[in-house]
Motif scaffolding. Structure first.
Motif, PDB file in Angstrom:
ATOM      1  N   TYR A   1      40.862  44.582  28.115  1.00 49.74           N
ATOM      2  CA  TYR A   1      40.178  45.434  29.091  1.00 49.74           C
ATOM      3  C   TYR A   1      40.076  46.855  28.552  1.00 49.74           C
ATOM      4  CZ  TYR A   1      40.850  41.580  32.342  1.00 49.74           C
ATOM      5  OH  TYR A   1      40.830  40.348  32.961  1.00 49.74           O
ATOM      6  N   PRO A   2      39.059  47.132  27.709  1.00 51.02           N
ATOM      7  CA  PRO A   2      38.852  48.514  27.247  1.00 51.02           C
ATOM      8  C   PRO A   2      38.407  49.389  28.421  1.00 51.02           C
ATOM      9  CG  PRO A   2      37.583  46.915  25.966  1.00 51.02           C
ATOM     10  CD  PRO A   2      38.064  46.215  27.173  1.00 51.02           C
ATOM     11  N   ALA A   3      39.010  50.544  28.545  1.00 48.10           N
ATOM     12  CA  ALA A   3      38.690  51.434  29.664  1.00 48.10           C
ATOM     13  C   ALA A   3      37.215  51.809  29.650  1.00 48.10           C
ATOM     14  CB  ALA A   3      39.564  52.686  29.602  1.00 48.10           C
ATOM     15  N   LYS A   4      36.658  51.963  28.456  1.00 50.26           N
ATOM     16  CA  LYS A   4      35.266  52.404  28.379  1.00 50.26           C
ATOM     17  C   LYS A   4      34.283  51.344  28.882  1.00 50.26           C
ATOM     18  CE  LYS A   4      33.883  50.962  23.739  1.00 50.26           C
ATOM     19  NZ  LYS A   4      32.643  50.346  24.208  1.00 50.26           N
ATOM     20  N   ASN A   5      34.728  50.086  28.931  1.00 51.31           N
ATOM     21  CA  ASN A   5      33.841  49.006  29.367  1.00 51.31           C
ATOM     22  C   ASN A   5      33.982  48.679  30.844  1.00 51.31           C
ATOM     23  OD1 ASN A   5      33.025  48.833  26.756  1.00 51.31           O
ATOM     24  ND2 ASN A   5      33.694  46.738  26.392  1.00 51.31           N
ATOM     25  N   VAL A   6      35.086  49.077  31.461  1.00 54.83           N
ATOM     26  CA  VAL A   6      35.319  48.752  32.881  1.00 54.83           C
ATOM     27  C   VAL A   6      34.775  49.905  33.716  1.00 54.83           C
ATOM     28  CG1 VAL A   6      37.018  48.008  34.585  1.00 54.83           C
ATOM     29  CG2 VAL A   6      37.377  47.462  32.179  1.00 54.83           C
ATOM     30  N   THR A   7      33.472  49.937  33.863  1.00 53.96           N
ATOM     31  CA  THR A   7      32.818  51.066  34.536  1.00 53.96           C
ATOM     32  C   THR A   7      32.749  50.900  36.057  1.00 53.96           C
ATOM     33  OG1 THR A   7      30.682  50.017  34.107  1.00 53.96           O
ATOM     34  CG2 THR A   7      31.457  51.657  32.512  1.00 53.96           C
ATOM     35  N   SER A   8      32.877  49.658  36.529  1.00 54.14           N
ATOM     36  CA  SER A   8      32.928  49.414  37.970  1.00 54.14           C
ATOM     37  C   SER A   8      34.269  48.773  38.309  1.00 54.14           C
ATOM     38  CB  SER A   8      31.774  48.507  38.412  1.00 54.14           C
ATOM     39  OG  SER A   8      31.823  47.269  37.729  1.00 54.14           O
ATOM     40  N   LEU A   9      34.641  48.822  39.570  1.00 52.26           N
ATOM     41  CA  LEU A   9      35.949  48.326  39.980  1.00 52.26           C
ATOM     42  C   LEU A   9      36.108  46.853  39.578  1.00 52.26           C
ATOM     43  CD1 LEU A   9      38.527  49.171  41.542  1.00 52.26           C
ATOM     44  CD2 LEU A   9      37.514  48.065  43.542  1.00 52.26           C
ATOM     45  N   LYS A  10      37.192  46.579  38.871  1.00 51.96           N
ATOM     46  CA  LYS A  10      37.467  45.218  38.417  1.00 51.96           C
ATOM     47  C   LYS A  10      38.901  44.865  38.793  1.00 51.96           C
ATOM     48  CE  LYS A  10      36.905  42.139  34.457  1.00 51.96           C
ATOM     49  NZ  LYS A  10      35.852  41.350  35.127  1.00 51.96           N
ATOM     50  N   ARG A  11      39.058  43.678  39.322  1.00 51.46           N
ATOM     51  CA  ARG A  11      40.383  43.204  39.721  1.00 51.46           C
ATOM     52  C   ARG A  11      40.904  42.300  38.616  1.00 51.46           C
ATOM     53  NH1 ARG A  11      43.613  43.687  43.783  1.00 51.46           N
ATOM     54  NH2 ARG A  11      44.701  41.930  44.750  1.00 51.46           N
ATOM     55  N   ILE A  12      41.982  42.719  37.954  1.00 55.40           N
ATOM     56  CA  ILE A  12      42.450  42.000  36.774  1.00 55.40           C
ATOM     57  C   ILE A  12      43.817  41.377  37.039  1.00 55.40           C
ATOM     58  CG2 ILE A  12      41.092  43.423  35.218  1.00 55.40           C
ATOM     59  CD1 ILE A  12      43.558  44.943  34.465  1.00 55.40           C
ATOM     60  N   VAL A  13      43.992  40.165  36.540  1.00 53.22           N
ATOM     61  CA  VAL A  13      45.233  39.426  36.765  1.00 53.22           C
ATOM     62  C   VAL A  13      46.263  39.829  35.721  1.00 53.22           C
ATOM     63  CG1 VAL A  13      44.515  37.420  35.385  1.00 53.22           C
ATOM     64  CG2 VAL A  13      46.238  37.148  37.183  1.00 53.22           C
ATOM     65  N   MET A  14      47.509  39.994  36.175  1.00 52.86           N
ATOM     66  CA  MET A  14      48.604  40.397  35.315  1.00 52.86           C
ATOM     67  C   MET A  14      49.551  39.212  35.102  1.00 52.86           C
ATOM     68  SD  MET A  14      47.270  43.383  35.351  1.00 52.86           S
ATOM     69  CE  MET A  14      48.336  44.397  34.326  1.00 52.86           C
ATOM     70  N   LEU A  15      50.458  39.322  34.142  1.00 55.23           N
ATOM     71  CA  LEU A  15      51.397  38.242  33.878  1.00 55.23           C
ATOM     72  C   LEU A  15      52.385  38.044  35.024  1.00 55.23           C
ATOM     73  CD1 LEU A  15      52.237  38.588  30.060  1.00 55.23           C
ATOM     74  CD2 LEU A  15      50.494  37.213  31.187  1.00 55.23           C
ATOM     75  N   SER A  16      52.462  38.992  35.922  1.00 53.33           N
ATOM     76  CA  SER A  16      53.311  38.857  37.111  1.00 53.33           C
ATOM     77  C   SER A  16      52.715  37.902  38.131  1.00 53.33           C
ATOM     78  CB  SER A  16      53.495  40.231  37.771  1.00 53.33           C
ATOM     79  OG  SER A  16      52.233  40.729  38.202  1.00 53.33           O
ATOM     80  N   GLY A  17      51.441  37.532  37.938  1.00 53.30           N
ATOM     81  CA  GLY A  17      50.724  36.747  38.944  1.00 53.30           C
ATOM     82  C   GLY A  17      50.002  37.612  39.942  1.00 53.30           C
ATOM     83  N   LYS A  18      50.251  38.914  39.896  1.00 53.23           N
ATOM     84  CA  LYS A  18      49.573  39.865  40.764  1.00 53.23           C
ATOM     85  C   LYS A  18      48.271  40.324  40.116  1.00 53.23           C
ATOM     86  CE  LYS A  18      53.020  40.037  43.731  1.00 53.23           C
ATOM     87  NZ  LYS A  18      52.885  39.647  45.153  1.00 53.23           N
ATOM     88  N   TYR A  19      47.459  41.026  40.911  1.00 52.26           N
ATOM     89  CA  TYR A  19      46.232  41.620  40.403  1.00 52.26           C
ATOM     90  C   TYR A  19      46.298  43.130  40.589  1.00 52.26           C
ATOM     91  CZ  TYR A  19      43.784  37.138  40.013  1.00 52.26           C
ATOM     92  OH  TYR A  19      43.388  35.866  39.644  1.00 52.26           O
TER      93      TYR A  19
END
Length: 485
Positions: A104-122
Motif C-alpha cells: 500500500y504505497p501512500a502515493k497510490n491510496v488517494t481515496s479512503l481504502k479499508r485495508i486488512v491487517m494481520l490482526s484480522g482488523k481493518y
C-alpha cells in the motif's frame, strides 16, 4: 538474485512506473534488506522492532511475501498500556494491527481504502494518513514490501459487537436484549440433502443441517462483528431504552406481556444501526435506518462516543423516534398474490398499463370468466402493528369495453369487488363498485388491528356470482395507510 526478483515484482505491481519515481533508486541499499532489517536499523523504531521480536512478527516480515508495515516511532509507543505489553496475546494482536499483507504505497491510496491487517482488523488509509496516524516517512521500499513510518500507534480496537459484548460502558438493557437474540435460523446453504419429497419435489435435508445458530440482529439488520464493513451503532441508556419501549408497546400488542415486550423491543432496536460511519464532527441531525425510519440525532443527547475497529458506537440519553416515521403504508401489488380460491391461472392476466394521472407505467391483475362465485386472490403481508389502517385500491376497469373478446358490453359497465381482512377473511368491507377507466385511488374503508400480526392475509374478493361480466377482478394495487391520530 533477491534484488532481481524484487525489482521484477515491483515493476509488475506498478506497471511502467519507474522505481526512481518513488525516490528509491534500484541501487538503494534498503532493497537488499527485508522489512525487519530496515526497521531494526532505524533507531527511532527500536521499540517497535523490540515488539516485533517478542511477538515473532520479525520472522513473518522477513519472509518472501510482500507486506506493508506501519511502524510507530518510539515516542508514539511511550504510552502503550502495560496490560498490552505484558500480555503476549494482546501484544501480538497489537503489533499485527500494524502489518498489512499487501503493498500500500501512500502515493497510490488517494481515496479512503479499508485495508486488512494481520490482526484480522481493518484500518482506514488515505494518502499520508492511516486512522489517526500521520505517515511521516512514506513508501520506504524493502526487499519484501514497504515501510511507512507513523507518528501514532494503531490500537487493535474491539469491533462494535465486541464492544457490546465485552465493554462495561455498553448500556445494560439494550445490551441484554441484543444478546438474547441468538436463535436457530433456517438456512440451507450448507444443508445435506438426503432425499426428495415425492409430492412437492422439494429436497429433504438431514436433520440439523438446515439451520444455523446466529443472532437475529446479525441476520436481519447488520452483522456488527464484520470487520470488512463499517457501522454506526446507537445504544440507549437504560432510562431512554425503557422510554422508547414503553412508547411503542401499544403498537405491538400480543397474547402475553412477555411476547409483547419482545416484539416491541425488537421493533425499537432494529432502527439503531446504520451501515455507514458518521463521525462526531459530521453526524447529521437525522439518519435514515435500513428500514426507512428517521432516527433523530440530538448531539446534546450523545453522552459517550466509542470508536471501534469497524465503526462508531454512540450512547444516547434520548432517542425520540416518531411513530409516523416508523409505521409506513403497505403497498400490495395485485399481481404478486400468494394463492387463489381455486386454480384459475388460465383466466388470469397480468397487463402492462399506463396511468395518465401519474404518468407511470404499471402492471395490474385481471381475472375474468373464472366461473367461481366469490372467487378470491390472497395476499400475505408481514409485521403488521396493532393500529388502525385506511384501505385504498386502484382498479382500472377497462377490459370489457376495449376488447372484442369478450364482446363489448353496454355502457356504462360496472361490477363489484371487495376486500377481506384476516386469516380467514372473516372481517370484510362491503362490496365497492368498480367504475370504468378510473385510474385514481379509491377509498375502501378502515379497520383496526387489535393485535400485532407477524403474518396477515388480505383478500381481493369477486362478486357472489358465476356470471363472467358480473364477477371479474381488476386491481393495480391495494394500499393500507396507518392512521395514528
Amino acid at each position: 538474485m533477491r534484488l532481481v526478483a524484487v525489482s521484477m515484482s515491483l515493476l509488475l505491481f506498478y506497471g511502467c512506473t519507474k522505481l526512481t519515481d518513488d525516490h528509491n533508486a534500484v541501487t538503494d541499499d534498503s532493497l537488499n534488506k527485508t522489512l525487519a532489517e530496515v526497521i531494526s536499523s532505524n533507531a527511532d523504531l527500536s521499540t517497535f522492532a523490540k515488539y516485533l521480536v517478542q511477538t515473532g512478527y520479525d520472522k513473518v516480515i522477513s519472509s518472501s511475501k510482500n507486506y506493508t508495515v506501519f511502524a510507530p516511532v518510539n515516542s508514539a509507543l511511550a504510552t502503550l498500556d502495560a496490560a498490552i505489553i505484558n500480555d503476549p496475546v494482546k501484544l501480538k494482536k497489537f503489533v499485527g494491527n500494524h502489518i498489512a499483507i499487501q503493498l500500500y504505497p501512500a502515493k497510490n491510496v488517494t481515496s479512503l481504502k479499508r485495508i486488512v491487517m494481520l490482526s484480522g482488523k481493518y484500518n482506514n488509509m488515505q494518502g499520508s494518513k492511516i486512522e489517526e496516524a500521520g505517515i511521516t516517512v512514506a513508501d520506504k521500499y524493502a526487499s519484501n514490501g514497504i515501510l511507512q513510518v507513523i507518528d501514532k500507534m494503531l490500537p487493535a480496537l474491539d469491533n462494535s459487537w465486541e464492544f457490546l459484548t465485552n465493554n462495561a460502558a455498553a448500556p445494560v438493557k439494550q445490551k441484554t436484549f441484543m444478546l438474547s437474540l441468538f436463535r436457530n435460523v433456517y438456512d440451507v446453504s450448507n444443508a445435506v440433502v438426503i432425499g426428495v419429497n415425492p409430492t412437492t419435489g422439494d429436497p429433504i435435508y438431514q436433520t440439523g443441517t438446515d439451520s444455523i445458530y446466529t443472532n437475529l440482529f446479525w441476520n436481519q439488520v447488520y452483522d456488527l462483528k464484520d470487520e470488512k464493513k463499517q457501522y454506526t451503532l446507537f445504544m440507549l441508556e437504560d432510562a431512554a431504552w425503557d422510554a422508547e419501549v414503553t412508547k411503542y408497546t401499544p403498537y405491538f400488542v400480543t397474547g402475553t406481556p412477555d411476547s409483547n415486550k419482545l416484539v416491541t423491543s425488537w421493533n425499537v432496536l432494529k432502527d439503531f444501526a446504520i451501515d455507514t460511519v458518521y463521525n462526531p464532527s459530521s453526524i447529521p441531525d437525522t439518519i435514515v435506518s435500513k428500514f426507512g425510519t428517521k432516527l433523530p440525532v440530538n448531539r446534546s443527547a450523545i453522552v459517550k462516543t466509542i470508536k471501534t475497529s469497524n465503526g462508531i458506537v454512540y450512547i444516547l440519553n434520548k432517542a425520540d423516534v416518531q411513530p409516523a416515521s416508523k409505521f409506513k403504508p403497505y403497498l400490495i401489488q395485485a399481481e404478486t398474490y400468494t394463492s387463489t380460491r381455486l386454480d384459475r391461472r388460465g383466466n388470469t392476466y397480468f397487463r402492462d398499463r399506463f396511468n395518465p394521472l401519474t404518468g407511470l407505467d404499471f402492471t395490474d391483475l385481471l381475472v375474468y370468466n373464472h366461473g367461481v362465485a366469490s372467487f378470491w386472490v390472497r395476499y400475505e403481508i408481514k409485521e403488521i402493528p396493532s393500529i388502525k389502517y385506511k384501505a385504498y385500491w386502484v382498479a382500472v376497469n377497462d377490459f370489457l369495453r376495449n376488447t372484442a373478446t369478450p364482446p363489448a358490453v353496454p355502457a356504462p359497465f360496472t361490477f363489484q369487488q371487495k376486500l377481506g381482512i384476516g386469516s380467514d377473511a372473516s372481517t370484510t368491507f362491503g362490496y365497492t363498485t368498480v367504475n370504468e377507466s378510473n385510474y385514481s385511488e379509491v377509498y375502501i374503508g378502515e379497520f383496526t388491528m387489535s393485535k400485532y400480526a407477524p403474518l396477515y392475509n388480505i383478500y381481493l374478493v369477486a362478486a357472489n356470482s358465476t356470471t363472467a361480466t358480473a364477477n371479474p377482478l381488476f386491481c393495480d394495487y391495494i394500499k393500507l395507510v396507518p392512521s395514528l391520530q
